[in-house]
Design an enzyme around this catalytic site. Structure first.
Site, PDB file in Angstrom:
ATOM      1  N   TYR A 161       4.249  31.177  70.199  1.00 22.61           N
ATOM      2  CA  TYR A 161       5.558  31.502  70.770  1.00 22.61           C
ATOM      3  C   TYR A 161       6.669  30.705  70.088  1.00 22.61           C
ATOM      4  O   TYR A 161       7.696  31.246  69.690  1.00 22.61           O
ATOM      5  CB  TYR A 161       5.502  31.205  72.268  1.00 22.61           C
ATOM      6  CG  TYR A 161       6.713  31.607  73.077  1.00 22.61           C
ATOM      7  CD1 TYR A 161       6.743  32.839  73.723  1.00 22.61           C
ATOM      8  CD2 TYR A 161       7.804  30.748  73.251  1.00 22.61           C
ATOM      9  CE1 TYR A 161       7.833  33.202  74.502  1.00 22.61           C
ATOM     10  CE2 TYR A 161       8.890  31.107  74.017  1.00 22.61           C
ATOM     11  CZ  TYR A 161       8.902  32.331  74.644  1.00 22.61           C
ATOM     12  OH  TYR A 161       9.987  32.685  75.424  1.00 22.61           O
ATOM     13  N   SER A 220      14.863  31.613  72.841  1.00 25.48           N
ATOM     14  CA  SER A 220      14.442  30.756  73.943  1.00 25.48           C
ATOM     15  C   SER A 220      14.862  29.344  73.577  1.00 25.48           C
ATOM     16  O   SER A 220      15.176  29.057  72.414  1.00 25.48           O
ATOM     17  CB  SER A 220      12.915  30.816  74.064  1.00 25.48           C
ATOM     18  OG  SER A 220      12.412  29.740  74.836  1.00 25.48           O
TER      19      SER A 220
END
Ligand code: NAD
Length: 246
Positions: free
Chosen positions: A141, A128
């Site tokens: 995350y 990401s």
């Protein structure tokens, strides 16, 4: 062309994983969808004339002795949790590390012997922009994605002499159920209405003011999995509308 290639896509029942499964199947690959959503996994597998592997990838101990005979792995299954550090539930933090970092390690570990034997393999890790940049309230995350970046680079170094490449894809916000679910949480922690989240939270850093489409991510995954990308390894490809150019 992916004819004759066997590809495993984790989290392949939804969003980016499903788009990758569709794109691989369209290029002739035999696709296995690994997902813990049983119904959606079977639906996706039927759609791509592939196989469903119903598995909870956060149950990492069950993967310790796995042997995996595949040519391509897309480590894609992931979840998000938005909360300030001081309130972040410890179990949620551990779950995210297990699902998004430990399970990719175990799947790569299980597949490498076969890939080395055949002298060919492709590991595509769905990282990401949060593998390269941080945002507040996403400690688990961001930590897991930064860890995945490291795992991917080590895999690239070890796999290189054996024809195995490993790379990360680093999207900004992609139009998937994961992002749709996040809108209410973001509204709460930022103290703004849900209607303003996409513009005021998600697209502030992106020069291109729209969400990424799952099919765009899948197209990059297809290229990274191709023979043409044989010299591309240990890399991280952003698809973030310019976010990380800042
Ligand atoms: P999604 O929610 O649409 O799909 C995730 C899939 O993973 C689902 O099918 C779900 O059932 C599966 N899954 C979740 N927990 C699992 C478990 N314990 N075991 C097995 N399967 C499990 O998500 P998405 O948006 O397509 O995200 C896919 C990946 O892309 C994630 O790693 C995410 O971090 C990454 N990513 C997403 C975005 C985005 O904006 N959507 C941006 C950058 C990176």
């Amino acid at each position: 062309d992916m004819t004759g290639r066997r590809a495993l896509v984790t989290g392949g029942a939804s969003g980016i994983g499903l788009a990758c499964a569709r794109a691989f199947a369209a290029r002739g690959a035999a696709v296995t969808i690994a997902d813990f959503n049983e119904e959606a996994a079977h639906r996706a597998a039927d759609e791509v004339s592939g196989t469903a592997w119903v598995v909870d990838l956060s149950d990492t101990e069950s993967l310790d002795d796995l042997e995996l005979d595949v040519d391509v792995i897309v480590n894609n299954a992931g979840i998000q949790r938005v909360s300030p550090l001081e309130d972040f539930p410890p179990d949620a933090f551990r779950l995210i590390q297990d699902l998004m970092l430990v399970s990719p390690f175990l799947l790569i570990r299980a597949a490498l012997p076969g890939m080395y034997e055949r002298g060919w393999g492709r590991i595509v890790n769905l990282s990401s922009v949060h593998g390269l940049r941080a945002s507040p309230f996403k400690s688990a995350y961001v930590a897991a994605k930064h860890g995945l970046e490291g795992l991917s680079k080590v895999t690239a170094l070890e796999g290189g002499p054996h024809g195995v490449t490993s790379n990360c894809i680093n999207p900004g916000y992609v139009r998937t159920p994961l992002v749709e679910k996040q809108i209410a949480d973001q509204a709460r922690v930022h103290g703004i209405p849900e209607s303003e989240v996409v513009e005021k939270v998600m697209l502030t850093e992106s020069a291109v003011k729209r969400l990424v489409e799952p099919s765009e991510v899948a197209s990059l995954a297809c290229w990274l999995a191709s023979d043409d990308a044989g010299m591309v390894t240990g890399a991280s490809y952003t698809m973030d509308g310019g976010w990380s150019a800042r």
